[in-house]
Motif scaffolding. Sequence first.
Motif, PDB file in Angstrom:
ATOM      1  N   LEU A   1       0.805  -1.215   0.000  1.00  8.13           N
ATOM      2  CA  LEU A   1       0.000   0.000   0.000  1.00  8.13           C
ATOM      3  C   LEU A   1       0.846   1.277   0.000  1.00  8.13           C
ATOM      4  CD1 LEU A   1      -2.791  -1.083   2.510  1.00  8.13           C
ATOM      5  CD2 LEU A   1      -2.930  -0.983   0.004  1.00  8.13           C
ATOM      6  N   ARG A   2       1.978   1.282   0.717  1.00  7.03           N
ATOM      7  CA  ARG A   2       2.743   2.527   0.877  1.00  7.03           C
ATOM      8  C   ARG A   2       4.174   2.456   0.354  1.00  7.03           C
ATOM      9  NH1 ARG A   2       1.176   3.965   7.165  1.00  7.03           N
ATOM     10  NH2 ARG A   2      -1.093   3.859   6.923  1.00  7.03           N
ATOM     11  N   GLY A   3       4.594   1.282  -0.090  1.00  5.44           N
ATOM     12  CA  GLY A   3       5.927   1.171  -0.662  1.00  5.44           C
ATOM     13  C   GLY A   3       6.978   0.574   0.242  1.00  5.44           C
ATOM     14  N   ASP A   4       6.631   0.243   1.480  1.00  8.38           N
ATOM     15  CA  ASP A   4       7.606  -0.360   2.382  1.00  8.38           C
ATOM     16  C   ASP A   4       7.112  -1.670   2.992  1.00  8.38           C
ATOM     17  OD1 ASP A   4      10.025   1.106   2.350  1.00  8.38           O
ATOM     18  OD2 ASP A   4       9.021   2.769   3.371  1.00  8.38           O
ATOM     19  N   ALA A   5       6.162  -2.315   2.344  1.00  5.68           N
ATOM     20  CA  ALA A   5       5.795  -3.677   2.732  1.00  5.68           C
ATOM     21  C   ALA A   5       6.764  -4.656   2.081  1.00  5.68           C
ATOM     22  CB  ALA A   5       4.366  -3.992   2.307  1.00  5.68           C
ATOM     23  N   CYS A   6       6.906  -5.811   2.679  1.00  6.44           N
ATOM     24  CA  CYS A   6       7.665  -6.900   2.064  1.00  6.44           C
ATOM     25  C   CYS A   6       6.971  -8.199   2.460  1.00  6.44           C
ATOM     26  CB  CYS A   6       9.117  -6.892   2.520  1.00  6.44           C
ATOM     27  SG  CYS A   6      10.155  -8.072   1.613  1.00  6.44           S
ATOM     28  N   ALA A   7       6.338  -8.842   1.515  1.00  5.83           N
ATOM     29  CA  ALA A   7       5.544 -10.037   1.784  1.00  5.83           C
ATOM     30  C   ALA A   7       6.409 -11.278   1.610  1.00  5.83           C
ATOM     31  CB  ALA A   7       4.344 -10.101   0.844  1.00  5.83           C
ATOM     32  N   HIS A   8       6.752 -11.910   2.733  1.00  7.44           N
ATOM     33  CA  HIS A   8       7.518 -13.156   2.718  1.00  7.44           C
ATOM     34  C   HIS A   8       6.516 -14.308   2.720  1.00  7.44           C
ATOM     35  CE1 HIS A   8      11.337 -11.044   3.670  1.00  7.44           C
ATOM     36  NE2 HIS A   8      10.489 -10.189   4.201  1.00  7.44           N
TER      37      HIS A   8
ATOM     38  N   ALA B   1      10.073 -13.423  -1.439  1.00  2.72           N
ATOM     39  CA  ALA B   1       9.743 -12.095  -0.931  1.00  2.72           C
ATOM     40  C   ALA B   1       9.261 -11.217  -2.080  1.00  2.72           C
ATOM     41  CB  ALA B   1      10.959 -11.457  -0.257  1.00  2.72           C
ATOM     42  N   PHE B   2       8.124 -10.583  -1.876  1.00  2.00           N
ATOM     43  CA  PHE B   2       7.567  -9.689  -2.873  1.00  2.00           C
ATOM     44  C   PHE B   2       7.706  -8.233  -2.434  1.00  2.00           C
ATOM     45  CE2 PHE B   2       5.206 -13.671  -3.545  1.00  2.00           C
ATOM     46  CZ  PHE B   2       5.455 -13.859  -4.901  1.00  2.00           C
ATOM     47  N   PHE B   3       8.032  -7.381  -3.396  1.00  2.00           N
ATOM     48  CA  PHE B   3       8.018  -5.908  -3.314  1.00  2.00           C
ATOM     49  C   PHE B   3       9.339  -5.261  -2.943  1.00  2.00           C
ATOM     50  CE2 PHE B   3       3.531  -7.096  -2.130  1.00  2.00           C
ATOM     51  CZ  PHE B   3       3.057  -6.983  -3.431  1.00  2.00           C
ATOM     52  N   GLN B   4      10.202  -5.917  -2.166  1.00  2.00           N
ATOM     53  CA  GLN B   4      11.529  -5.356  -1.910  1.00  2.00           C
ATOM     54  C   GLN B   4      12.528  -6.211  -2.687  1.00  2.00           C
ATOM     55  OE1 GLN B   4      11.863  -2.492  -0.200  1.00  2.00           O
ATOM     56  NE2 GLN B   4       9.660  -2.456   0.200  1.00  2.00           N
ATOM     57  N   ARG B   5      13.216  -5.610  -3.620  1.00  2.00           N
ATOM     58  CA  ARG B   5      13.906  -6.382  -4.645  1.00  2.00           C
ATOM     59  C   ARG B   5      15.420  -6.471  -4.427  1.00  2.00           C
ATOM     60  NH1 ARG B   5      11.061  -3.297  -9.592  1.00  2.00           N
ATOM     61  NH2 ARG B   5      11.869  -1.567  -8.351  1.00  2.00           N
ATOM     62  N   VAL B   6      15.991  -7.514  -5.023  1.00  4.03           N
ATOM     63  CA  VAL B   6      17.424  -7.782  -4.929  1.00  4.03           C
ATOM     64  C   VAL B   6      17.948  -8.074  -6.327  1.00  4.03           C
ATOM     65  CG1 VAL B   6      19.141  -9.417  -4.070  1.00  4.03           C
ATOM     66  CG2 VAL B   6      17.317  -8.632  -2.565  1.00  4.03           C
ATOM     67  N   GLU B   7      19.129  -7.581  -6.624  1.00  4.17           N
ATOM     68  CA  GLU B   7      19.759  -7.811  -7.919  1.00  4.17           C
ATOM     69  C   GLU B   7      21.007  -8.666  -7.746  1.00  4.17           C
ATOM     70  OE1 GLU B   7      22.084  -4.703 -10.423  1.00  4.17           O
ATOM     71  OE2 GLU B   7      19.990  -4.603 -11.097  1.00  4.17           O
TER      72      GLU B   7
ATOM     73  N   GLY C   1      15.681  -2.135  -3.475  1.00  9.87           N
ATOM     74  CA  GLY C   1      14.585  -1.364  -2.906  1.00  9.87           C
ATOM     75  C   GLY C   1      13.206  -1.693  -3.426  1.00  9.87           C
ATOM     76  N   SER C   2      12.297  -0.810  -3.100  1.00  5.48           N
ATOM     77  CA  SER C   2      10.873  -1.048  -3.268  1.00  5.48           C
ATOM     78  C   SER C   2      10.423  -1.030  -4.723  1.00  5.48           C
ATOM     79  CB  SER C   2      10.097   0.015  -2.488  1.00  5.48           C
ATOM     80  OG  SER C   2       8.716  -0.051  -2.761  1.00  5.48           O
ATOM     81  N   ALA C   3       9.405  -1.830  -5.001  1.00  9.49           N
ATOM     82  CA  ALA C   3       8.724  -1.766  -6.291  1.00  9.49           C
ATOM     83  C   ALA C   3       7.805  -0.552  -6.369  1.00  9.49           C
ATOM     84  CB  ALA C   3       7.923  -3.041  -6.532  1.00  9.49           C
ATOM     85  N   GLY C   4       7.579   0.125  -5.242  1.00  8.23           N
ATOM     86  CA  GLY C   4       6.797   1.357  -5.231  1.00  8.23           C
ATOM     87  C   GLY C   4       5.433   1.193  -4.597  1.00  8.23           C
ATOM     88  N   PRO C   5       4.883   2.274  -4.046  1.00  7.34           N
ATOM     89  CA  PRO C   5       3.538   2.225  -3.448  1.00  7.34           C
ATOM     90  C   PRO C   5       2.504   1.757  -4.465  1.00  7.34           C
ATOM     91  CG  PRO C   5       4.632   4.306  -2.951  1.00  7.34           C
ATOM     92  CD  PRO C   5       5.481   3.618  -3.976  1.00  7.34           C
ATOM     93  N   GLY C   6       1.641   0.868  -4.028  1.00  8.43           N
ATOM     94  CA  GLY C   6       0.588   0.358  -4.895  1.00  8.43           C
ATOM     95  C   GLY C   6       0.970  -0.836  -5.740  1.00  8.43           C
ATOM     96  N   ALA C   7       2.227  -1.261  -5.707  1.00 13.35           N
ATOM     97  CA  ALA C   7       2.636  -2.444  -6.478  1.00 13.35           C
ATOM     98  C   ALA C   7       1.881  -3.669  -5.974  1.00 13.35           C
ATOM     99  CB  ALA C   7       4.138  -2.661  -6.360  1.00 13.35           C
ATOM    100  N   SER C   8       1.535  -4.555  -6.893  1.00 14.48           N
ATOM    101  CA  SER C   8       0.772  -5.742  -6.503  1.00 14.48           C
ATOM    102  C   SER C   8       1.208  -6.958  -7.309  1.00 14.48           C
ATOM    103  CB  SER C   8      -0.733  -5.512  -6.699  1.00 14.48           C
ATOM    104  OG  SER C   8      -1.048  -5.392  -8.080  1.00 14.48           O
ATOM    105  N   VAL C   9       0.969  -8.135  -6.728  1.00 19.50           N
ATOM    106  CA  VAL C   9       1.135  -9.407  -7.421  1.00 19.50           C
ATOM    107  C   VAL C   9      -0.121 -10.231  -7.192  1.00 19.50           C
ATOM    108  CG1 VAL C   9       3.644  -9.453  -7.261  1.00 19.50           C
ATOM    109  CG2 VAL C   9       2.290 -10.494  -5.461  1.00 19.50           C
ATOM    110  N   THR C  10      -0.492 -11.003  -8.196  1.00 22.07           N
ATOM    111  CA  THR C  10      -1.644 -11.899  -8.071  1.00 22.07           C
ATOM    112  C   THR C  10      -1.185 -13.322  -8.361  1.00 22.07           C
ATOM    113  OG1 THR C  10      -3.164 -10.159  -8.775  1.00 22.07           O
ATOM    114  CG2 THR C  10      -3.978 -12.422  -8.829  1.00 22.07           C
TER     115      THR C  10
END
Length: 274
Positions: free
Chosen positions: A69-76, A179-185, A196-205
């Motif tokens: 929702l705000r850009g700093d979630a990380c769904a494990h 982990a979704f939304f906080q990315r690693v290269e 870092g973040s995929a950005g506020p409002g980013a979603s996966v289904t």
Amino acid sequence: MATATTHGARDHARAQAGTSTEAMPVVPAADWPSPPCAAGHLVWAETVAGGNYTHRVLARGTELRLTDLRGDACAHLVLYADGRPWERLNTADTVKVQWNAYLSKGRLLLSGQGRVLATLVDDTGGRHDALCGTSTLVRNTERYGDGAAGSPTPAGRELLTLAALKNGLEPRDLPPSVAFFQRVEVGDDGSLRFTGSAGPGASVTLRAEQDLIVLIANVPHPLDPRPQYTSTPLEVLAWRAAPTASADPFWNATPEGRRAFLNTAGFLAAKERS
């Protein structure tokens, strides 16, 4: 104090009926104000606070949408075949079988049996992490001063352990998570760099291709370099849909994916009762 007696505690608890907070489940899910599906199809609606967790059993074909929702979630996320916890998410196979270290639309989350647990059917963020797993008690204690589940800075593994226990699973049943939304290269030398973040409002289904136990911890990524424990709300919505069929482009996107879908279909057909 009003709660010093049993009757006082009861009256205080009952007085909370009908109140709400920013992060909580909506029960029934049909009361969610803007469902992303047909009326009556929503089965799970929840906002998970930063530093918290959730879990649910979902039927095959259910679609699950996670939104930062705000850009700093990380769904494990960890997945198990419901009723067969030994068949669970295998991040190593998910990466190597599909020849890709990053999760994005069209990728499959695979079990160690070579079967599909879930398909990423939509994604607005891209390049999610299947390599680093989640945070640990020792690491969080070193970084933040504590990592226990009840602390202000809980580790992802501690929260996933609680979610697992509530589904009859033990700590030894916990595999590495994605982990979704906080990315690693991944660098050319194999090193990992937090981007870092995929950005506020980013979603996966995700689409469940088997009946699944779903565990989610919303905590900072273990490579997040910020000194403060930073984790903001995660929206979780799930609704009834249909599993991927053989004519679906996701089924036939790659030879490896098609084989995994065939393995899944064959297994499920063999266990069905006439």
